[in-house]
Design a protein around this motif. Structure first.
Motif, short mmCIF file in Angstrom:
data_model
loop_
_atom_site.label_atom_id
_atom_site.label_comp_id
_atom_site.label_asym_id
_atom_site.label_seq_id
_atom_site.Cartn_x
_atom_site.Cartn_y
_atom_site.Cartn_z
N THR A 134 0.84 -1.20 0.00
CA THR A 134 0.00 0.00 0.00
C THR A 134 0.88 1.26 0.00
O THR A 134 1.92 1.29 0.64
N PRO A 135 0.47 2.28 -0.74
CA PRO A 135 1.29 3.51 -0.76
C PRO A 135 1.25 4.29 0.54
O PRO A 135 2.24 4.92 0.92
N LYS A 136 0.12 4.26 1.24
CA LYS A 136 0.04 4.92 2.55
C LYS A 136 -0.89 4.14 3.45
O LYS A 136 -1.84 3.50 3.01
N ILE A 137 -0.62 4.21 4.74
CA ILE A 137 -1.42 3.50 5.72
C ILE A 137 -2.42 4.49 6.31
O ILE A 137 -2.03 5.48 6.92
N ASP A 138 -3.71 4.23 6.07
CA ASP A 138 -4.74 5.14 6.55
C ASP A 138 -5.70 4.41 7.48
O ASP A 138 -5.51 3.23 7.80
N GLY A 139 -6.71 5.11 7.93
CA GLY A 139 -7.64 4.58 8.92
C GLY A 139 -8.37 3.32 8.49
O GLY A 139 -8.42 2.35 9.27
N PRO A 140 -8.99 3.30 7.30
CA PRO A 140 -9.70 2.08 6.90
C PRO A 140 -8.80 0.84 6.81
O PRO A 140 -9.24 -0.27 7.12
N LEU A 141 -7.56 1.04 6.43
CA LEU A 141 -6.63 -0.09 6.36
C LEU A 141 -6.35 -0.63 7.76
O LEU A 141 -6.33 -1.85 7.98
N VAL A 142 -6.14 0.25 8.72
CA VAL A 142 -5.88 -0.18 10.09
C VAL A 142 -7.10 -0.89 10.67
O VAL A 142 -6.97 -1.95 11.31
N ILE A 143 -8.30 -0.36 10.41
CA ILE A 143 -9.54 -1.00 10.89
C ILE A 143 -9.69 -2.38 10.26
O ILE A 143 -10.06 -3.35 10.94
N MET A 144 -9.38 -2.51 8.97
CA MET A 144 -9.48 -3.79 8.28
C MET A 144 -8.54 -4.81 8.91
O MET A 144 -8.91 -5.97 9.12
N ILE A 145 -7.32 -4.40 9.23
CA ILE A 145 -6.35 -5.33 9.82
C ILE A 145 -6.79 -5.73 11.23
O ILE A 145 -6.66 -6.90 11.61
N LEU A 146 -7.33 -4.80 12.00
CA LEU A 146 -7.81 -5.13 13.34
C LEU A 146 -8.99 -6.10 13.29
O LEU A 146 -9.05 -7.06 14.08
N ILE A 147 -9.93 -5.88 12.37
CA ILE A 147 -11.08 -6.78 12.26
C ILE A 147 -10.64 -8.16 11.78
O ILE A 147 -11.10 -9.18 12.30
N SER A 148 -9.72 -8.21 10.82
CA SER A 148 -9.24 -9.51 10.35
C SER A 148 -8.48 -10.24 11.46
O SER A 148 -8.56 -11.46 11.58
N GLY A 149 -7.75 -9.49 12.28
CA GLY A 149 -7.06 -10.11 13.41
C GLY A 149 -8.04 -10.70 14.40
O GLY A 149 -7.81 -11.79 14.94
N ALA A 150 -9.13 -9.98 14.64
CA ALA A 150 -10.16 -10.52 15.55
C ALA A 150 -10.78 -11.78 14.97
O ALA A 150 -11.01 -12.76 15.70
N LEU A 151 -11.04 -11.78 13.67
CA LEU A 151 -11.64 -12.96 13.04
C LEU A 151 -10.70 -14.17 13.06
O LEU A 151 -11.15 -15.31 13.02
N VAL A 152 -9.40 -13.92 13.11
CA VAL A 152 -8.43 -15.02 13.15
C VAL A 152 -8.16 -15.46 14.59
O VAL A 152 -8.17 -16.65 14.89
N PHE A 153 -7.95 -14.49 15.49
CA PHE A 153 -7.45 -14.85 16.81
C PHE A 153 -8.54 -15.24 17.80
O PHE A 153 -8.25 -15.97 18.75
N ILE A 154 -9.78 -14.83 17.62
CA ILE A 154 -10.84 -15.26 18.54
C ILE A 154 -11.05 -16.78 18.47
O ILE A 154 -11.07 -17.44 19.51
N PRO A 155 -11.17 -17.38 17.28
CA PRO A 155 -11.30 -18.85 17.25
C PRO A 155 -10.04 -19.57 17.76
O PRO A 155 -10.14 -20.62 18.39
N VAL A 156 -8.85 -18.99 17.50
CA VAL A 156 -7.63 -19.63 17.97
C VAL A 156 -7.58 -19.62 19.49
O VAL A 156 -7.27 -20.63 20.13
#
Length: 59
Positions: A28-50
């Motif tokens: 990505t050329p720059k890291i903005d708010g929606p990208l950070v939110i997307m990574i946090l949500i994907s982390g929750a979707l991965v780590f909650i079941p683990v």
């Protein structure tokens, strides 16, 4: 109810998530708010079941 994930599956799932996050962050050329939110949500979707799987295995 389904069987909990074993340790190998937890490690592989975590490493795949980390690799995809690395690819997204480096391409990505720059890291903005929606990208950070997307990574946090994907982390929750991965780590909650683990975490649930590891807790149920310890009981």
């Amino acid at each position: 109810m389904r069987k909990p994930l074993n340790h190998t599956q937890c490690v592989v799932l975590t490493l795949c998530w980390a690799a995809l996050c690395f690819l997204v962050l480096t391409s990505t050329p720059k890291i903005d708010g929606p990208l950070v939110i997307m990574i946090l949500i994907s982390g929750a979707l991965v780590f909650i079941p683990v975490i649930k799987s590891l807790k149920s295995r310890n009981k």
